[in-house]
Write an enzyme that holds these catalytic residues in place. Structure first.
Site, PDB file in Angstrom:
ATOM      1  CD1 TRP A  72      -2.278   1.905   0.274  1.00 61.37           C
ATOM      2  CD2 TRP A  72      -2.355   1.866   2.547  1.00 61.37           C
ATOM      3  NE1 TRP A  72      -3.018   2.950   0.468  1.00 61.37           N
ATOM      4  CE2 TRP A  72      -3.195   2.542   1.869  1.00 61.37           C
ATOM      5  CE3 TRP A  72      -2.402   1.367   3.562  1.00 61.37           C
ATOM      6  CZ2 TRP A  72      -4.379   3.538   3.119  1.00 61.37           C
ATOM      7  CZ3 TRP A  72      -3.262   1.494   4.932  1.00 61.37           C
ATOM      8  CH2 TRP A  72      -3.931   3.518   4.120  1.00 61.37           C
ATOM      9  CG  HIS A 119       9.184  -7.571   5.150  1.00 59.06           C
ATOM     10  ND1 HIS A 119       8.413  -6.237   4.508  1.00 59.06           N
ATOM     11  CD2 HIS A 119       8.772  -7.871   4.153  1.00 59.06           C
ATOM     12  CE1 HIS A 119       7.558  -6.779   4.136  1.00 59.06           C
ATOM     13  NE2 HIS A 119       7.548  -7.843   3.537  1.00 59.06           N
ATOM     14  NE  ARG A 141      -3.058  -4.542   9.193  1.00 53.44           N
ATOM     15  CZ  ARG A 141      -3.741  -5.387   8.083  1.00 53.44           C
ATOM     16  NH1 ARG A 141      -2.300  -6.140   8.175  1.00 53.44           N
ATOM     17  NH2 ARG A 141      -4.645  -6.150   7.905  1.00 53.44           N
ATOM     18  CG  PHE A 240      -7.798  -3.031  -0.161  1.00 51.04           C
ATOM     19  CD1 PHE A 240      -7.355  -3.822   0.279  1.00 51.04           C
ATOM     20  CD2 PHE A 240      -9.160  -3.904  -0.495  1.00 51.04           C
ATOM     21  CE1 PHE A 240      -7.119  -4.788   0.519  1.00 51.04           C
ATOM     22  CE2 PHE A 240      -8.540  -5.221  -0.176  1.00 51.04           C
ATOM     23  CZ  PHE A 240      -7.867  -5.190  -0.133  1.00 51.04           C
ATOM     24  CG  MET A 243      -3.679   0.571  -4.420  1.00 49.57           C
ATOM     25  SD  MET A 243      -2.802   0.077  -3.063  1.00 49.57           S
ATOM     26  CE  MET A 243      -1.602  -0.818  -3.376  1.00 49.57           C
ATOM     27  N   GLY A 262      -7.476  -5.790   3.979  1.00 49.46           N
ATOM     28  CA  GLY A 262      -6.861  -4.579   4.562  1.00 49.46           C
ATOM     29  C   GLY A 262      -7.815  -3.399   5.430  1.00 49.46           C
TER      30      GLY A 262
END
Length: 304
Positions: A72, A119, A141, A240, A243, A262
């Protein structure tokens, strides 16, 4: 005869992911310095090459634990830079640690600003990003939704092992025996650097609930200021729904794997009360009272 267009690093990596067949965990994962990584797209040679990778001070680096809004935010920055430059920007390297050293060589040829993501834990990020004082955007998150999203990603991604049940996956997740290791270790390490003026953290939940405010903060942090009209345009293009509709074009057959729901709060559909309490205890042990812990707004998003 016209020459075929050379594939980008991103396209080649997607091809690899799509062509990988499910097999044993021993074949699909490998251990590098105590952390598990997907063996089809990561390698010891790539990690060694990253040690000498040359960052630029105007690179745009996004860091996230897996399934915390990575794709995103990559798309958001792609839209922002394309809008500022008034031309399409090539998204070439989805994760700096993916692929082979030759891909890093090709990345050197990309014009600035390069949009990159990772990551990796702070200690493994190429030192040149820190030495060059490259600006780093961290997206976090809540751990319960991240775990659910990661579980579903494992199920739908050929390059990762399949778990027979959520309970088995949770056991590995809570102990850090998944790709990229422990969620909590990851956040703890980045929390040590979140006060650096070249690092900014935002939460997935804040972006979902107040996108214009968070986008304005992000664009100003990267010194790519947007008008109110441009903010609305980026919001529309990176919703969302938008996408997911474009996911086959951007991610091929794996579109559904990258863009599932999402949502906030999906963890309540799978977590048992005992599992919820286990994560609560981990949060208290590792993140309660920290800056990133506060940003997660844990009580709001992670209590039954």
């Amino acid at each position: 005869m016209a020459q075929s267009k050379q594939k980008t690093n991103r396209e080649m990596l997607l091809d690899t992911l799509q062509s990988t067949e499910k097999t044993s965990a021993e074949d699909l994962l490998f251990n590098y310095k105590g952390i598990l990584y997907p063996s089809t797209i990561c390698s010891k040679e790539m990690f060694e090459a990253l040690e000498t990778f040359e960052a630029r001070d105007d690179d745009l680096l996004i860091v996230t634990y897996p399934k915390c809004g990575t794709n995103w935010v990559i798309q958001i920055l792609h839209e922002v830079v394309s809008m500022i430059q008034n031309q399409e920007v090539v998204l070439d390297q989805p994760m700096i640690e993916f692929g082979n050293p030759q891909m890093l060589e090709r990345l050197k040829e990309r014009p600035s600003p390069r949009i990159m993501s990772s990551h990796l834990k702070f200690q493994v990020i190429p030192k040149s990003f820190i030495e060059k004082k490259t600006k780093i955007l961290m997206v976090i998150r809540n751990p319960k939704d991240a775990a659910i999203s990661f579980f579903n990603f494992y199920k739908s991604m050929p390059a990762l092992p399949t778990y027979e049940s959520w309970n088995l996956f949770f056991k590995d997740f809570i102990h850090g025996n998944v790709c990229y290791g422990s969620y909590f270790d990851y956040i703890v390490e980045w929390n040590k650097h979140v006060d650096d003026k070249k690092v900014m953290a935002v939460s997935f939940e804040d972006m979902k609930t107040d996108f214009p405010t968070q986008l304005k903060k992000i664009s100003e942090f990267f010194e790519l200021p947007l008008t109110e009209e441009q903010i609305c345009t980026v919001q529309s293009r990176t919703s969302f729904t938008s996408m997911k509709e474009k996911s086959e074009d951007t991610h091929g057959k794996l579109g559904d794997a990258f863009f599932r729901k999402g949502q906030i709060g999906d963890w309540k559909n799978l977590f048992t009360e005992e599992q919820s309490k286990e994560v609560d205890a981990k949060f208290q042990q590792y993140l309660a009272g920290t800056k990133l812990g506060e940003l997660l707004n844990y009580t709001k998003y992670c209590k039954m």
